[in-house]
Every structure is written in structure tokens, then in C-alpha cells.
Design a protein around this motif. Structure first.
Motif, PDB file in Angstrom:
ATOM      1  N   LEU A  44      15.867  20.670 -12.432  1.00 34.99           N
ATOM      2  CA  LEU A  44      15.306  19.443 -13.031  1.00 34.99           C
ATOM      3  C   LEU A  44      15.546  18.246 -12.117  1.00 34.99           C
ATOM      4  N   TYR A  45      16.710  18.232 -11.470  1.00 35.74           N
ATOM      5  CA  TYR A  45      17.016  17.128 -10.560  1.00 35.74           C
ATOM      6  C   TYR A  45      16.037  17.131  -9.376  1.00 35.74           C
ATOM      7  N   ILE A  46      15.827  18.318  -8.803  1.00 34.77           N
ATOM      8  CA  ILE A  46      14.894  18.418  -7.667  1.00 34.77           C
ATOM      9  C   ILE A  46      13.496  17.996  -8.115  1.00 34.77           C
ATOM     10  N   ALA A  47      13.102  18.449  -9.311  1.00 38.18           N
ATOM     11  CA  ALA A  47      11.771  18.096  -9.833  1.00 38.18           C
ATOM     12  C   ALA A  47      11.665  16.578 -10.010  1.00 38.18           C
ATOM     13  N   GLY A  48      12.750  15.964 -10.502  1.00 35.75           N
ATOM     14  CA  GLY A  48      12.774  14.514 -10.692  1.00 35.75           C
ATOM     15  C   GLY A  48      12.612  13.779  -9.369  1.00 35.75           C
ATOM     16  N   VAL A  49      13.318  14.250  -8.352  1.00 33.87           N
ATOM     17  CA  VAL A  49      13.220  13.613  -7.027  1.00 33.87           C
ATOM     18  C   VAL A  49      11.783  13.730  -6.513  1.00 33.87           C
ATOM     19  N   LEU A  50      11.207  14.930  -6.662  1.00 34.68           N
ATOM     20  CA  LEU A  50       9.836  15.141  -6.168  1.00 34.68           C
ATOM     21  C   LEU A  50       8.835  14.275  -6.936  1.00 34.68           C
ATOM     22  N   TYR A  51       9.047  14.158  -8.253  1.00 35.36           N
ATOM     23  CA  TYR A  51       8.149  13.361  -9.083  1.00 35.36           C
ATOM     24  C   TYR A  51       8.167  11.893  -8.627  1.00 35.36           C
ATOM     25  N   TYR A  52       9.385  11.348  -8.487  1.00 31.00           N
ATOM     26  CA  TYR A  52       9.476   9.938  -8.094  1.00 31.00           C
ATOM     27  C   TYR A  52       9.074   9.721  -6.638  1.00 31.00           C
ATOM     28  N   ALA A  53       9.296  10.752  -5.816  1.00 31.27           N
ATOM     29  CA  ALA A  53       8.848  10.644  -4.415  1.00 31.27           C
ATOM     30  C   ALA A  53       7.322  10.561  -4.385  1.00 31.27           C
ATOM     31  N   ALA A  54       6.669  11.376  -5.219  1.00 36.47           N
ATOM     32  CA  ALA A  54       5.202  11.365  -5.266  1.00 36.47           C
ATOM     33  C   ALA A  54       4.686   9.998  -5.731  1.00 36.47           C
ATOM     34  N   HIS A  55       5.472   9.345  -6.615  1.00 35.01           N
ATOM     35  CA  HIS A  55       5.070   8.022  -7.119  1.00 35.01           C
ATOM     36  C   HIS A  55       5.652   6.881  -6.279  1.00 35.01           C
ATOM     37  N   GLN A  56       6.371   7.252  -5.224  1.00 38.70           N
ATOM     38  CA  GLN A  56       7.006   6.268  -4.328  1.00 38.70           C
ATOM     39  C   GLN A  56       7.797   5.229  -5.111  1.00 38.70           C
ATOM     40  N   ARG A  57       8.555   5.719  -6.075  1.00 42.69           N
ATOM     41  CA  ARG A  57       9.351   4.819  -6.908  1.00 42.69           C
ATOM     42  C   ARG A  57      10.747   5.404  -7.070  1.00 42.69           C
ATOM     43  N   GLU A  58      11.749   4.557  -6.988  1.00 40.23           N
ATOM     44  CA  GLU A  58      13.108   5.087  -7.107  1.00 40.23           C
ATOM     45  C   GLU A  58      13.650   4.841  -8.502  1.00 40.23           C
ATOM     46  N   GLU A  59      14.211   5.874  -9.074  1.00 32.81           N
ATOM     47  CA  GLU A  59      14.840   5.783 -10.392  1.00 32.81           C
ATOM     48  C   GLU A  59      16.172   6.487 -10.295  1.00 32.81           C
ATOM     49  N   PHE A  60      17.261   5.790 -10.557  1.00 34.14           N
ATOM     50  CA  PHE A  60      18.563   6.440 -10.518  1.00 34.14           C
ATOM     51  C   PHE A  60      18.603   7.574 -11.542  1.00 34.14           C
ATOM     52  N   PRO A  61      19.116   8.729 -11.258  1.00 36.48           N
ATOM     53  CA  PRO A  61      19.827   9.155 -10.039  1.00 36.48           C
ATOM     54  C   PRO A  61      18.919   9.846  -9.005  1.00 36.48           C
ATOM     55  N   PHE A  62      17.609   9.687  -9.165  1.00 37.32           N
ATOM     56  CA  PHE A  62      16.687  10.385  -8.250  1.00 37.32           C
ATOM     57  C   PHE A  62      16.432   9.512  -7.018  1.00 37.32           C
ATOM     58  N   LEU A  63      17.426   9.433  -6.172  1.00 37.41           N
ATOM     59  CA  LEU A  63      17.344   8.514  -5.023  1.00 37.41           C
ATOM     60  C   LEU A  63      16.468   9.101  -3.920  1.00 37.41           C
ATOM     61  N   LEU A  64      15.764   8.213  -3.224  1.00 37.40           N
ATOM     62  CA  LEU A  64      14.755   8.697  -2.263  1.00 37.40           C
ATOM     63  C   LEU A  64      15.159   8.556  -0.791  1.00 37.40           C
ATOM     64  N   TYR A  65      16.051   7.710  -0.450  1.00 39.93           N
ATOM     65  CA  TYR A  65      16.536   7.548   0.928  1.00 39.93           C
ATOM     66  C   TYR A  65      15.426   7.340   1.960  1.00 39.93           C
ATOM     67  N   GLY A  66      14.716   6.249   1.798  1.00 41.32           N
ATOM     68  CA  GLY A  66      13.689   5.910   2.793  1.00 41.32           C
ATOM     69  C   GLY A  66      14.303   5.330   4.062  1.00 41.32           C
ATOM     70  N   MET A  67      15.446   4.663   3.918  1.00 38.60           N
ATOM     71  CA  MET A  67      16.157   4.021   5.038  1.00 38.60           C
ATOM     72  C   MET A  67      15.205   3.227   5.934  1.00 38.60           C
ATOM     73  N   TYR A  68      14.691   2.140   5.424  1.00 35.42           N
ATOM     74  CA  TYR A  68      13.791   1.237   6.163  1.00 35.42           C
ATOM     75  C   TYR A  68      12.513   1.946   6.611  1.00 35.42           C
ATOM     76  N   SER A  69      11.923   2.717   5.741  1.00 38.79           N
ATOM     77  CA  SER A  69      10.724   3.466   6.132  1.00 38.79           C
ATOM     78  C   SER A  69       9.426   2.705   5.858  1.00 38.79           C
ATOM     79  N   LEU A  70       9.498   1.628   5.047  1.00 39.29           N
ATOM     80  CA  LEU A  70       8.281   0.847   4.801  1.00 39.29           C
ATOM     81  C   LEU A  70       7.885   0.098   6.066  1.00 39.29           C
ATOM     82  N   LYS A  71       6.598   0.036   6.314  1.00 36.65           N
ATOM     83  CA  LYS A  71       6.133  -0.646   7.516  1.00 36.65           C
ATOM     84  C   LYS A  71       6.529  -2.129   7.462  1.00 36.65           C
ATOM     85  N   GLU A  72       7.192  -2.581   8.494  1.00 31.47           N
ATOM     86  CA  GLU A  72       7.692  -3.956   8.538  1.00 31.47           C
ATOM     87  C   GLU A  72       6.803  -4.795   9.457  1.00 31.47           C
TER      88      GLU A  72
END
Lengths: 143, 284
Positions: free
Chosen positions: A19-47
Motif C-alpha cells: 500500500l505504501y508503494i502504491a501510495g508513492v506511485l499514486y502521488y508521483a503520478a499526480h506530482q503531489r507530495e503527501e506525507f508519508p508518501f515522500l517523492l524526493y525530487g531534490m530540486y528537480s523542477l525546472k528553475e
């Protein structure tokens, strides 16, 4: 495989991790972070480069606070709320933060300190160094 | 520990190495005046958009902890003594208590700063395996923590590739303009200041640095298929932490605790045994 081993060992644990993996994938697909499903983009948005950059300087009893000498966690605790409220239109929030800083940054011998927050607008030169375009204290009617 | 089976010895060794490091991380926060009672009644201003944070915010726990000095002080004392009690007794309720308090502190800090930092997640994840003393379950949870570590880095690389920012020449230069503004205004003569201004003035060099960083992060994906390169990945984590400090002024030590899952613990155990034998001979 890890999930197979997990499934064989404990169905409950397997369900939680899946369920945790599914949650991470779901929020990754929506490009939205919801604790505890952290996405770790580390400055990945175009600046995109800006013509001007804004920061905030804090003066404590007339002396500018050097952020660089502050330990990481303390610096974040001070700068993060200041940058957010100073950039907003909420006068009362800025005043609350100033009142808090006055206590938090007070010298041990004093109860309170004098706080001044300034908005600093900068631009970068070709040498990669910023130069200050303007520095305005944030003040309110009655201060 | 009830007996000295190889698993129990390793459980105890891991607990006595990893948990003190978690305590050191929190002690650094104590020295930084960033623990709850040290926050001096910081106003809780920021409404939360994330569901979990919004729920915690609504309960009023955070507001209570930051406004009541004594409650905050008791909270901190228990947060420091519970892992200590666990290290000494290896009784699981202490580590579960520590985990709950560390989670509450993590949420509190993120709510009052209005920024959802990830740092302490390393402490929270690496603590979970100690909830179980069943050999198989512990090992599976430990392996899960290792996968989380790999995920953190591989995910960072994939986001940069999928969002296309890795192919943008000015990316690092522009990030540094915003990230290092305070540093360049206040301490431009420091090593990090020189690095930042050089990379801002030379975006192509900055782009090469970014590409190396993405390759480094992407290399963690190999860990999902084999443990053969864990030692190399451990070196890469350390290199990343050093690089991140000098280029971005970000201290990644709090997430670095997860790197313990990349260690070869059989070798650590052998070293510990050798040391203990030597101590016995010296005392005899």
C-alpha cells in the motif's frame, strides 16, 4: 524478490508495504507530495532565471543576523517562517513573527531584543555575485 | 537479550551503533536550539495542505506542545531517554516510544517552519526494523530500509530526467542564484561562496556538475537488483553528502543515517568480536 519474501513471511506486512508503494506511485503520478508518501525530487523542477531575487535580512538590536554562523536547524527555524510571512500580505503574521524573534533571539541577559526585518532585492552580475538593488525595512503603521 | 544467537548479537550490535547516531542527530538539534521547548512559543501560523499534516494541526497537539514549556520539556526528556533505555535494555517499547516522539517532533518542526523538510525521515525509517526481534521480520524490515535509501537517490535522479531539468544548461546556476543568495551576500569569501559564484557565472560547468550528480543518484538504482555494489554506493553517499554541503550548503547527515543499511554487518560483527577478544586478553 523482496515482495515475494515479504508475502511469504507476513501478509500484513506485505499489505502495508505494498500500500505504501502504491501510495508513492499514486502521488508521483499526480506530482503531489503527501506525507508519508515522500517523492524526493531534490530540486528537480525546472528553475528559470529571474531578473531579480528577493531575500530578507534580520537586524537584532541594530546588528544584522549572520545566517551563515547559525546551525542548520536553527537557521531554518528562523528564516523559513520569516521568508514566508514577509512575502505575504498578512501584517498580523509578520508582527507575530517579529514578536517571537524578539524573544527567541534575545541575549540571555535581556528579555527581549529589537527586531527589524528588511526586504532585500538583488540582481546578479556576470561574476556570479549578487549586488543589492534595494533594502527596505518592513514597517507598519504605528511602528 | 535472552540468548546470544548470531541474530541476537547482530540485532544488539546494530541497535548499539545506529540508535546512538540517531540520538546524536537529535542532540545536534538540541545544540541548535531547535527542539520543542527551545522554540520559545513560536507562533503556529501556517495552515497545512497535506492531509496528514492538516489532521495533526487540527488535533491541536502541536500548538499545545510549542506553547506549554513544561509539556515540551517532558516531551524532549522522554525523547532522549527512551532510545537510551532501548540501547541498555533492548526492550522494544522504548524504541517504539522513541519513534512516535521523533515523528511528532518531525511534524512539529515542519508545521512551525511552514516547510516540509525530509531530513529526519532517515532516523524514522532506520528505527522501524528494531520494532521486531523476530529474525526474519527484522531482516526484512532492515532490507526495506535499505530499499528506501536506494529509492531516495534513484527517485531524485528520475525526477530530474522525467521533468527534463537535467537537460537544461542553466538549471544548477539558477538554483544556486536562489539557494545561495544569503550566503553570497553574507559570506562570499567562503569555499561554498566561491564555488557558488563560479558555478553561477559559468552555467556550462554547473551543468556538468548537475549531470555528474544525476549519474551518481541514478547509480543507486543498481542496488534494487544486487547488493554487490553496496560498498561503492556507501562511498557515493559520502561523496554526495560532501558535494551537497560545498555546492548547495545542505547538510545531509540526517538522511545519511540510512547508509547504515548498506554496510556489511557480518564484517562489522567480525570486527566487533575481534575487538572484544582483544579486550579480554588485555584484561586477563
Amino acid at each position: 524478490m523482496y515482495l515475494v519474501k515479504l508475502y511469504k513471511h507476513s501478509k500484513i506486512l506485505f499489505t502495508i508495504i505494498t500500500l505504501y508503494i502504491a501510495g508513492v506511485l499514486y502521488y508521483a503520478a499526480h506530482q503531489r507530495e503527501e506525507f508519508p508518501f515522500l517523492l524526493y525530487g531534490m530540486y528537480s523542477l525546472k528553475e528559470v532565471g529571474q531578473p531579480q531575487y528577493v531575500t530578507y535580512a534580520i537586524k537584532v538590536n541594530g546588528e544584522e543576523l549572520d545566517y551563515q554562523i547559525l546551525p542548520d536547524a536553527k537557521r531554518e527555524l528562523i528564516t523559513s517562517p520569516v521568508y514566508q510571512v514577509a512575502g505575504s500580505d498578512s501584517t498580523s503574521d509578520v508582527q507575530k513573527i517579529k514578536a517571537w524573534l524578539s524573544k527567541y533571539l534575545a541575549d540571555r541577559k535581556q528579555y527581549k531584543s529589537e527586531i527589524e526585518i528588511s526586504r532585500v532585492v538583488c540582481s546578479y552580475g556576470p561574476n556570479g555575485k549578487p549586488y543589492v538593488l534595494s533594502k527596505q525595512p518592513i514597517t507598519f503603521y504605528g511602528e | 537479550m535472552e540468548n546470544s544467537s548470531p541474530f541476537n548479537l547482530q540485532y544488539s550490535l546494530k541497535a548499539r551503533i545506529v540508535i546512538p547516531v540517531a540520538m546524536v542527530i537529535l542532540f545536534i538539534r538540541f545544540m541548535s536550539r531547535a527542539l520543542i521547548p527551545q522554540m520559545e512559543n513560536i507562533p503556529v501560523l501556517f495552515p497545512q495542505t497535506e492531509l496528514f499534516y492538516a489532521w495533526v494541526y487540527k488535533t491541536g497537539i502541536i500548538q499545545f506542545l510549542v506553547s506549554d514549556h513544561w509539556a515540551g520539556a517532558v516531551f524532549d526528556i522522554v525523547m532522549f531517554f527512551s532510545p537510551l533505555a532501548f540501547i541498555i535494555t533492548l526492550r522494544r517499547p522504548f524504541i517504539v516510544l522513541f519513534w512516535l516522539l521523533a515523528l511528532t517532533y518531525f511534524i512539529t518542526y515542519n508545521i512551525v517552519t511552514g516547510h516540509h523538510y525530509h531530513g529526519l525521515i532517515g532516523v524514522l525509517i532506520v528505527t522501524i526494523p528494531f520494532f521486531s526481534k523476530d529474525e526474519k521480520r527484522f531482516n526484512l524490515l532492515w532490507e526495506g530500509a535499505r530499499y528506501y535509501m536506494l529509492y531516495v537517490f534513484a527517485s531524485a535522479a528520475l525526477w530530474k530526467i522525467l521533468r527534463g531539468s537535467v537537460f537544461y544548461t542553466d538549471q544548477l546556476s539558477n538554483i544556486l542564484k536562489a539557494q545561495q543568495l544569503d550566503l553570497l551576500l553574507q559570506d562570499s569569501d567562503s569555499i561554498s561562496g566561491h564555488i557558488a559564484s563560479y558555478l553561477i557565472a559559468n552555467p556550462q560547468v554547473g551543468h556538468v556538475v548537475l549531470l555528474i550528480n544525476v549519474l551518481l543518484q541514478l547509480s543507486f538504482a543498481i542496488g534494487f537488483f544486487t547488493k554487490k555494489y553496496d560498498r561503492l554506493l556507501l562511498v557515493l553517499v559520502v561523496l554526495f553528502t560532501i558535494g551537497n554541503y560545498f555546492v548547495m550548503s545542505i547538510i545531509s547527515v540526517e538522511i545519511l543515517i540510512l547508509a547504515f543499511t548498506l554496510l556489511n554487518w557480518d564484517k562489522v560483527q567480525a570486527l566487533a568480536d575481534k575487538y572484544m577478544r582483544k579486550q579480554k586478553v588485555t584484561t586477563a
